[in-house]
Design a protein around this motif. Sequence first.
Motif, PDB file in Angstrom:
ATOM      1  N   ALA A   1      52.487  92.373 -56.028  1.00 24.61           N
ATOM      2  CA  ALA A   1      52.796  93.422 -55.100  1.00 24.61           C
ATOM      3  C   ALA A   1      54.063  94.296 -54.254  1.00 24.61           C
ATOM      4  N   PRO A   2      54.667  94.516 -55.353  1.00 19.72           N
ATOM      5  CA  PRO A   2      56.466  94.380 -55.226  1.00 19.72           C
ATOM      6  C   PRO A   2      56.051  95.942 -54.171  1.00 19.72           C
ATOM      7  N   THR A   3      57.346  95.618 -53.793  1.00 15.66           N
ATOM      8  CA  THR A   3      57.871  96.188 -52.524  1.00 15.66           C
ATOM      9  C   THR A   3      59.280  96.854 -52.278  1.00 15.66           C
ATOM     10  N   GLU A   4      59.884  98.126 -52.123  1.00 20.60           N
ATOM     11  CA  GLU A   4      61.315  98.716 -51.793  1.00 20.60           C
ATOM     12  C   GLU A   4      61.633  98.823 -51.212  1.00 20.60           C
ATOM     13  N   ALA A   5      60.384  99.085 -49.738  1.00 21.82           N
ATOM     14  CA  ALA A   5      60.514  98.888 -48.296  1.00 21.82           C
ATOM     15  C   ALA A   5      61.645  98.168 -47.597  1.00 21.82           C
ATOM     16  N   PRO A   6      62.523  99.318 -46.928  1.00 21.69           N
ATOM     17  CA  PRO A   6      63.167  98.090 -46.305  1.00 21.69           C
ATOM     18  C   PRO A   6      62.987  97.202 -45.214  1.00 21.69           C
ATOM     19  N   ALA A   7      63.329  95.717 -45.217  1.00 22.47           N
ATOM     20  CA  ALA A   7      62.934  95.126 -44.221  1.00 22.47           C
ATOM     21  C   ALA A   7      62.594  96.038 -42.426  1.00 22.47           C
ATOM     22  N   LYS A   8      62.676  96.769 -42.171  1.00 22.24           N
ATOM     23  CA  LYS A   8      62.376  97.276 -41.041  1.00 22.24           C
ATOM     24  C   LYS A   8      61.114  97.633 -40.910  1.00 22.24           C
ATOM     25  N   TYR A   9      60.411  98.079 -42.043  1.00 20.78           N
ATOM     26  CA  TYR A   9      58.990  98.750 -42.035  1.00 20.78           C
ATOM     27  C   TYR A   9      58.164  97.468 -43.337  1.00 20.78           C
ATOM     28  N   ASP A  10      58.605  96.350 -44.125  1.00 22.27           N
ATOM     29  CA  ASP A  10      57.827  95.616 -44.671  1.00 22.27           C
ATOM     30  C   ASP A  10      57.483  94.459 -44.355  1.00 22.27           C
ATOM     31  N   PRO A  11      55.929  94.783 -43.515  1.00 28.91           N
ATOM     32  CA  PRO A  11      54.682  93.277 -43.712  1.00 28.91           C
ATOM     33  C   PRO A  11      55.454  92.208 -44.214  1.00 28.91           C
ATOM     34  N   ASN A  12      56.009  92.155 -44.742  1.00 30.43           N
ATOM     35  CA  ASN A  12      56.304  90.585 -45.630  1.00 30.43           C
ATOM     36  C   ASN A  12      57.847  90.257 -45.199  1.00 30.43           C
ATOM     37  N   ALA A  13      58.235  90.855 -44.276  1.00 30.26           N
ATOM     38  CA  ALA A  13      59.891  90.685 -43.285  1.00 30.26           C
ATOM     39  C   ALA A  13      59.916  90.757 -42.093  1.00 30.26           C
ATOM     40  N   VAL A  14      61.392  90.195 -42.137  1.00 29.59           N
ATOM     41  CA  VAL A  14      61.961  90.066 -41.019  1.00 29.59           C
ATOM     42  C   VAL A  14      62.754  90.983 -40.405  1.00 29.59           C
ATOM     43  N   GLU A  15      63.018  91.704 -40.113  1.00 34.70           N
ATOM     44  CA  GLU A  15      64.417  92.326 -39.886  1.00 34.70           C
ATOM     45  C   GLU A  15      65.418  91.576 -39.087  1.00 34.70           C
ATOM     46  N   LEU A  16      66.847  91.006 -39.290  1.00 41.25           N
ATOM     47  CA  LEU A  16      67.633  90.499 -38.931  1.00 41.25           C
ATOM     48  C   LEU A  16      69.049  91.379 -38.453  1.00 41.25           C
ATOM     49  N   TRP A  17      69.120  91.172 -37.226  1.00 42.86           N
ATOM     50  CA  TRP A  17      70.334  92.274 -36.040  1.00 42.86           C
ATOM     51  C   TRP A  17      71.158  92.199 -36.454  1.00 42.86           C
ATOM     52  N   GLY A  18      71.942  90.298 -36.103  1.00 44.13           N
ATOM     53  CA  GLY A  18      73.025  89.731 -36.138  1.00 44.13           C
ATOM     54  C   GLY A  18      73.489  88.537 -35.113  1.00 44.13           C
ATOM     55  N   PHE A  19      71.957  88.508 -34.410  1.00 43.46           N
ATOM     56  CA  PHE A  19      71.809  87.777 -32.903  1.00 43.46           C
ATOM     57  C   PHE A  19      72.150  86.485 -33.610  1.00 43.46           C
ATOM     58  N   LYS A  20      71.898  85.279 -32.435  1.00 42.35           N
ATOM     59  CA  LYS A  20      72.380  84.377 -32.342  1.00 42.35           C
ATOM     60  C   LYS A  20      71.372  83.771 -33.144  1.00 42.35           C
ATOM     61  N   LYS A  21      70.182  83.483 -33.321  1.00 42.24           N
ATOM     62  CA  LYS A  21      69.344  82.819 -33.415  1.00 42.24           C
ATOM     63  C   LYS A  21      68.910  83.170 -35.233  1.00 42.24           C
ATOM     64  N   ASP A  22      69.524  84.553 -35.269  1.00 45.89           N
ATOM     65  CA  ASP A  22      69.428  84.888 -36.932  1.00 45.89           C
ATOM     66  C   ASP A  22      69.861  83.527 -38.068  1.00 45.89           C
ATOM     67  N   PRO A  23      70.782  82.643 -38.073  1.00 50.02           N
ATOM     68  CA  PRO A  23      70.770  81.899 -38.955  1.00 50.02           C
ATOM     69  C   PRO A  23      69.494  81.157 -38.711  1.00 50.02           C
ATOM     70  N   LEU A  24      69.008  80.898 -38.154  1.00 50.09           N
ATOM     71  CA  LEU A  24      68.200  79.757 -38.164  1.00 50.09           C
ATOM     72  C   LEU A  24      66.618  80.325 -39.461  1.00 50.09           C
ATOM     73  N   MET A  25      66.892  81.866 -39.513  1.00 49.59           N
ATOM     74  CA  MET A  25      65.509  81.976 -40.553  1.00 49.59           C
ATOM     75  C   MET A  25      65.676  81.165 -42.015  1.00 49.59           C
ATOM     76  N   ALA A  26      67.004  81.032 -41.781  1.00 46.62           N
ATOM     77  CA  ALA A  26      67.336  80.460 -43.068  1.00 46.62           C
ATOM     78  C   ALA A  26      66.800  79.057 -43.466  1.00 46.62           C
ATOM     79  N   LEU A  27      66.062  78.364 -42.057  1.00 43.49           N
ATOM     80  CA  LEU A  27      65.611  77.236 -42.278  1.00 43.49           C
ATOM     81  C   LEU A  27      64.240  77.054 -42.843  1.00 43.49           C
TER      82      LEU A  27
END
Length: 299
Positions: free
Chosen positions: A194-220
């Motif tokens: 299921a390849p996709t080139e959609a930006p994370a904003k529109y990709d249902p398999n992605a969470v878009e991150l905006w640079g807020f405090k908790k963003d790095p926790l997604m790396a866990l």
Amino acid sequence: MAEIIQKDGTWVFDGDALRLTPGRDKNVGLLRRSLGEITVPLRALAGVSFEQGRRSGRLRLRLRDGADPLLHATGGRLAEPHDPYGLTVEPDRYGVAAYLVDEVRNALLLEQVPAGPVDEYLLPGPAVPLSVSAGDGTASFDGEQVRLEWNWKTEDAKAAAGTRTLALADIAAVEWQPAVGLENGHLRFIVRNAPTEAPAKYDPNAVELWGFKKDPLMALVAAAVQARLPHPARPAAERPAPLPAAAPATATATASASGTEDEHDALLRRLRELGDLHRGGVLTDEEFALAKQAVLKRM
């Protein structure tokens, strides 16, 4: 044993592994505090360094490529407050830091640990289950499934698709990219077939991150999933077979009784090898003295 205690955290080396415990100082990043204590086996290390500065110094570990799922998932993009493999050192502890570096280097030399890449993870990655809310959604992982839930900030078409549940077997890869400048980041799961080139904003398999405090926790979440995927340097078909059943009690007792004798013989052989390397010009006088001292300590 070598130990250094600082505001940023505590590092303890016992000859076989380094235990890295985060401190409670306000400068310690949220990801580092959430990750907790890390045990780094000696065979996962490629090197260690200490850089002195006028106001403070910095201890840094270098792991072998492919040894840590967190480093693989983040691709070296963790900012310093979140990096678990660095430690700020106060000037009055420079001597302790230098001693720890010597002990680790001696152990690497003694055990002849190669600095090259590995084809299996030597660290387990973050513990599961875990759940992180950041950006436009929440990512949860229980070791078998990833669950993506959306919030009121999610783009309408993406939110309309509803909560996503991805089986680990359906995930081919995972990407984590922090927000940089005006560019948003993301946590994205690449689904098989299921390849996709959609930006994370529109990709249902992605969470878009905006640079807020908790963003790095997604790396866990990224690292926990990565740790359970086939190692990138080794095809899934070539993964190690399950470990055999435990040896009978009698055999275990015999092995325990002879363990000390075997280790002593191995250390004697290592001393002879070091002597040959020194005489052959492979080791300098200083390197030979340090390695010999480390062997004698073990004996």
